[in-house]
Design a protein around this motif. Structure first.
Motif, PDB file in Angstrom:
ATOM      1  N   THR A  95       0.867  -1.199   0.139  1.00 11.75           N
ATOM      2  CA  THR A  95       0.034  -0.033  -0.086  1.00 11.75           C
ATOM      3  C   THR A  95       1.081   1.035  -0.018  1.00 11.75           C
ATOM      4  O   THR A  95       0.735   2.266  -0.872  1.00 11.75           O
ATOM      5  N   PHE A  96       1.902   1.338   0.719  1.00 15.11           N
ATOM      6  CA  PHE A  96       2.899   2.384   0.994  1.00 15.11           C
ATOM      7  C   PHE A  96       3.622   2.625  -0.635  1.00 15.11           C
ATOM      8  O   PHE A  96       3.750   3.571  -1.056  1.00 15.11           O
ATOM      9  N   VAL A  97       4.143   1.432  -1.222  1.00 10.99           N
ATOM     10  CA  VAL A  97       4.641   1.354  -2.327  1.00 10.99           C
ATOM     11  C   VAL A  97       3.801   2.109  -3.458  1.00 10.99           C
ATOM     12  O   VAL A  97       4.214   3.058  -4.264  1.00 10.99           O
ATOM     13  N   TYR A  98       2.674   1.732  -3.482  1.00 11.34           N
ATOM     14  CA  TYR A  98       1.583   2.268  -4.461  1.00 11.34           C
ATOM     15  C   TYR A  98       1.252   3.555  -4.310  1.00 11.34           C
ATOM     16  O   TYR A  98       1.144   4.696  -5.212  1.00 11.34           O
ATOM     17  N   TRP A  99       1.063   4.009  -2.895  1.00 10.60           N
ATOM     18  CA  TRP A  99       1.196   5.463  -2.651  1.00 10.60           C
ATOM     19  C   TRP A  99       2.027   6.156  -3.176  1.00 10.60           C
ATOM     20  O   TRP A  99       1.887   7.443  -3.442  1.00 10.60           O
ATOM     21  N   LEU A 100       3.030   5.976  -2.805  1.00 10.58           N
ATOM     22  CA  LEU A 100       4.204   6.611  -2.933  1.00 10.58           C
ATOM     23  C   LEU A 100       4.713   6.636  -4.426  1.00 10.58           C
ATOM     24  O   LEU A 100       4.964   7.818  -5.121  1.00 10.58           O
ATOM     25  N   ALA A 101       4.307   5.599  -5.068  1.00 10.88           N
ATOM     26  CA  ALA A 101       4.595   5.481  -6.566  1.00 10.88           C
ATOM     27  C   ALA A 101       3.743   6.573  -7.435  1.00 10.88           C
ATOM     28  O   ALA A 101       4.453   6.896  -8.145  1.00 10.88           O
ATOM     29  N   LEU A 124      -5.034   2.616   3.727  1.00 14.46           N
ATOM     30  CA  LEU A 124      -4.902   1.511   4.406  1.00 14.46           C
ATOM     31  C   LEU A 124      -6.430   0.838   4.878  1.00 14.46           C
ATOM     32  O   LEU A 124      -6.529  -0.267   5.290  1.00 14.46           O
ATOM     33  N   PHE A 125      -7.290   1.670   4.742  1.00 17.34           N
ATOM     34  CA  PHE A 125      -8.757   1.383   4.914  1.00 17.34           C
ATOM     35  C   PHE A 125      -9.650   1.498   3.557  1.00 17.34           C
ATOM     36  O   PHE A 125     -10.379   0.551   3.453  1.00 17.34           O
ATOM     37  N   ILE A 126      -9.397   2.179   2.911  1.00 12.69           N
ATOM     38  CA  ILE A 126      -9.766   2.638   1.267  1.00 12.69           C
ATOM     39  C   ILE A 126      -8.938   2.398   0.265  1.00 12.69           C
ATOM     40  O   ILE A 126      -8.741   3.441  -0.064  1.00 12.69           O
ATOM     41  N   PRO A 127      -8.266   1.187  -0.071  1.00 16.80           N
ATOM     42  CA  PRO A 127      -7.325   1.603  -1.173  1.00 16.80           C
ATOM     43  C   PRO A 127      -7.872   2.061  -2.406  1.00 16.80           C
ATOM     44  O   PRO A 127      -8.777   1.737  -2.930  1.00 16.80           O
ATOM     45  N   GLN A 128      -7.153   3.001  -2.981  1.00 15.11           N
ATOM     46  CA  GLN A 128      -7.503   3.734  -4.254  1.00 15.11           C
ATOM     47  C   GLN A 128      -6.276   3.347  -5.312  1.00 15.11           C
ATOM     48  O   GLN A 128      -6.245   2.938  -6.268  1.00 15.11           O
ATOM     49  N   THR A 129      -4.980   3.996  -4.924  1.00 15.62           N
ATOM     50  CA  THR A 129      -4.026   3.808  -5.947  1.00 15.62           C
ATOM     51  C   THR A 129      -3.599   2.384  -6.115  1.00 15.62           C
ATOM     52  O   THR A 129      -3.201   1.888  -7.126  1.00 15.62           O
ATOM     53  N   GLY A 130      -3.508   1.591  -5.137  1.00 14.39           N
ATOM     54  CA  GLY A 130      -3.455   0.167  -5.018  1.00 14.39           C
ATOM     55  C   GLY A 130      -4.795  -0.634  -5.107  1.00 14.39           C
ATOM     56  O   GLY A 130      -5.404  -1.169  -4.071  1.00 14.39           O
ATOM     57  N   TYR A 131      -5.359  -0.206  -6.258  1.00 17.93           N
ATOM     58  CA  TYR A 131      -6.903  -0.540  -6.288  1.00 17.93           C
ATOM     59  C   TYR A 131      -7.413  -2.047  -6.038  1.00 17.93           C
ATOM     60  O   TYR A 131      -8.395  -2.155  -5.583  1.00 17.93           O
ATOM     61  N   HIS A 132      -6.459  -2.773  -6.186  1.00 15.76           N
ATOM     62  CA  HIS A 132      -6.719  -4.241  -5.904  1.00 15.76           C
ATOM     63  C   HIS A 132      -6.642  -4.823  -4.622  1.00 15.76           C
ATOM     64  O   HIS A 132      -6.906  -5.822  -4.571  1.00 15.76           O
ATOM     65  N   LEU A 133      -5.902  -3.918  -3.948  1.00 14.55           N
ATOM     66  CA  LEU A 133      -5.506  -4.414  -2.582  1.00 14.55           C
ATOM     67  C   LEU A 133      -6.507  -4.475  -1.714  1.00 14.55           C
ATOM     68  O   LEU A 133      -6.386  -4.965  -0.367  1.00 14.55           O
ATOM     69  N   TRP A 134      -7.963  -3.864  -2.017  1.00 18.46           N
ATOM     70  CA  TRP A 134      -9.038  -4.173  -1.236  1.00 18.46           C
ATOM     71  C   TRP A 134      -9.319  -5.465  -0.941  1.00 18.46           C
ATOM     72  O   TRP A 134      -9.907  -5.691   0.216  1.00 18.46           O
ATOM     73  N   PHE A 135      -9.079  -6.397  -1.692  1.00 17.94           N
ATOM     74  CA  PHE A 135      -9.204  -7.759  -1.555  1.00 17.94           C
ATOM     75  C   PHE A 135      -8.582  -8.269  -0.313  1.00 17.94           C
ATOM     76  O   PHE A 135      -9.130  -9.285   0.388  1.00 17.94           O
ATOM     77  N   VAL A 136      -7.332  -7.855  -0.263  1.00 15.10           N
ATOM     78  CA  VAL A 136      -6.644  -8.323   1.093  1.00 15.10           C
ATOM     79  C   VAL A 136      -7.284  -7.933   2.218  1.00 15.10           C
ATOM     80  O   VAL A 136      -7.458  -8.574   3.292  1.00 15.10           O
TER      81      VAL A 136
END
Length: 414
Positions: A95-101, A124-136
């Motif tokens: 999540t941090f990688v996507y947010w920073l990238a 960390l609660f509503i992923p947007q940049t890492g849009y697929h991470l909601w599944f985790v």
């Protein structure tokens, strides 16, 4: 004693990973303004072949959890600690990688001073940049609640063992059918009614409904089905083989209907949201396709074909591949978005899919060999070495039995 490793679970997981990567590549190209209708229709047809991906990961999470704990009561603090390290920490890091990238390529990031850490907390609660991470986040809820699910499964199992009038198979089938009907009703509410509820209900209920796809409540049936599969592996295998022609027929019928539904509901641009997971007809299609694929893999069990070995390898590194694949799509899109691709969206989407799969799995495999691999891809280096050693011996021997299939790793690696 170690439990036998079930070959088709790893292979099905590999298929699910490929399906999800294809979905996200299609979404990158199908909404571009210069896309022509033939490409748009073909991408929609391929998209409907991939809808089983995410629900299948939920199913496999339930399968592995119940399979490994059905006779052993987990030590809850240790259980959660392990899952936190295997699942949540990779989620946090990526999540941090996507947010920073996303931000380092924005000019204001370098001129605004201190970055907005509040937006990272929001991710960390509503992923947007890492849009697929909601599944985790969603599937981790099943691990938190797993002791309750396991206690319920044991209570049901105890009642089944004491039955006299009906067989346990009859009662189990009845439970599945009733649960499927209830789940269909929930899907009906989700797709047709809850959108209106978000407009009329006050906060926090309206916000919870808006992000309902982040909740385990909208995917519980697949987890329940995983528990049934884990508890009755051989009976499940036999049933999926017998049901294979029926499931194939249902899937073909639903596939045609879903395509027609999207064509009818779309205008200039195909609206893929018409085929959301949270829709009754999509649920029927997913179930038919997932059971069809399961039966097909059981039919091939023991044949040791090259694509079975490939799917098994993909399945082992799928969690890391899942975490990183959207970043690869971002990188490809950085090159392709400025291009005029009219008439080429279909082939470019397929090429992007292949590049994404190879790159994401390559990164996952590489990270699994480095220190800290558990935090990056949820796989320790010792497990990765076991996987490589087994794969090499498997390729050399050319033989495989059900009990020789290498371990899948953590049940939650989706």
């Amino acid at each position: 004693m170690k439990k036998p490793k079930i070959a088709e679970w790893t292979e099905l997981r590999g298929l699910a990973f490929l399906a999800i990567v294809m979905q996200h590549n299609i979404a990158e190209y199908i909404y571009r303004p210069d896309i022509e209708q033939p490409d748009s229709v073909m991408l929609t047809m391929i998209y409907h072949l991939t809808r089983f991906g995410t629900p299948t990961f939920v199913f496999l999470s339930g399968v592995l959890l119940f399979y490994h704990h059905r006779h052993i009561k987990p030590d809850y603090p240790r259980f959660i600690r392990k899952r936190f390290g295997d699942i949540y920490m990779p989620f946090f890091i990526w999540t941090f990688v996507y947010w920073l990238a996303v931000r380092v390529f924005t000019p204001t990031f370098w001129t605004s001073g201190m970055p907005d850490l509040g937006s990272f907390v929001h991710e960390l609660f509503i992923p947007q940049t890492g849009y697929h991470l909601w599944f985790v986040l969603m599937v981790f809820q099943f691990y938190i609640l797993f002791p309750l699910f396991l206690a319920g499964a044991h209570a049901v199992r105890k009642r089944l063992d004491n039955l006299k009038r009906f067989t346990s198979k009859q009662v189990t089938l009845t439970i599945i059918l009733v649960a499927a009907i209830l789940y269909l009703w929930l899907m009906k509410w989700s797709y047709y009614d809850m959108a209106d509820w978000t407009q009329s209900w006050p906060d926090p209920w309206s916000s919870m409904l808006e992000y309902r796809s982040y909740s385990w409540l909208l995917y519980w049936f697949y987890f329940l089905l995983g528990a049934v599969c884990a508890w009755t592996v051989e009976s499940w295998r036999n049933w999926t083989l017998k049901a294979l022609p029926c499931m194939a027929t249902v899937f073909v019928a639903m596939y045609i209907w879903m395509g027609y539904d999207v064509l009818r509901g779309s205008e200039n641009t195909m609206n893929l949201n018409i085929s959301t997971y949270l829709k009754p007809t999509t649920f029927i299609s997913i179930m038919a396709q997932m059971l069809m694929l399961y039966g097909f893999l059981v039919l091939l069990n023991g044949k040791n074909l090259w694509f079975q070995r490939l799917l098994a390898w993909i399945g082992r590194y799928s969690f890391g591949g899942y975490l990183v694949h959207a970043l690869v799509i971002y990188a490809i899109a950085y090159v392709t978005r400025p291009l005029h691709l009219s008439g080429w969206h279909l082939p470019v989407a397929i090429i992007s899919f292949v590049v994404t799969v190879v790159t994401a799995l390559g990164i996952s495999w590489t990270l699994s060999k480095l220190p800290g691999s558990r935090l990056s891809v949820g796989l320790t280096r010792s497990k990765a070495r076991q996987v490589t050693s087994f794969s090499n011996s498997l390729a050399g021997s050319g033989r495989r039995t059900r009990n020789q299939n290498p371990p899948l790793g953590s049940a939650s690696k989706n």
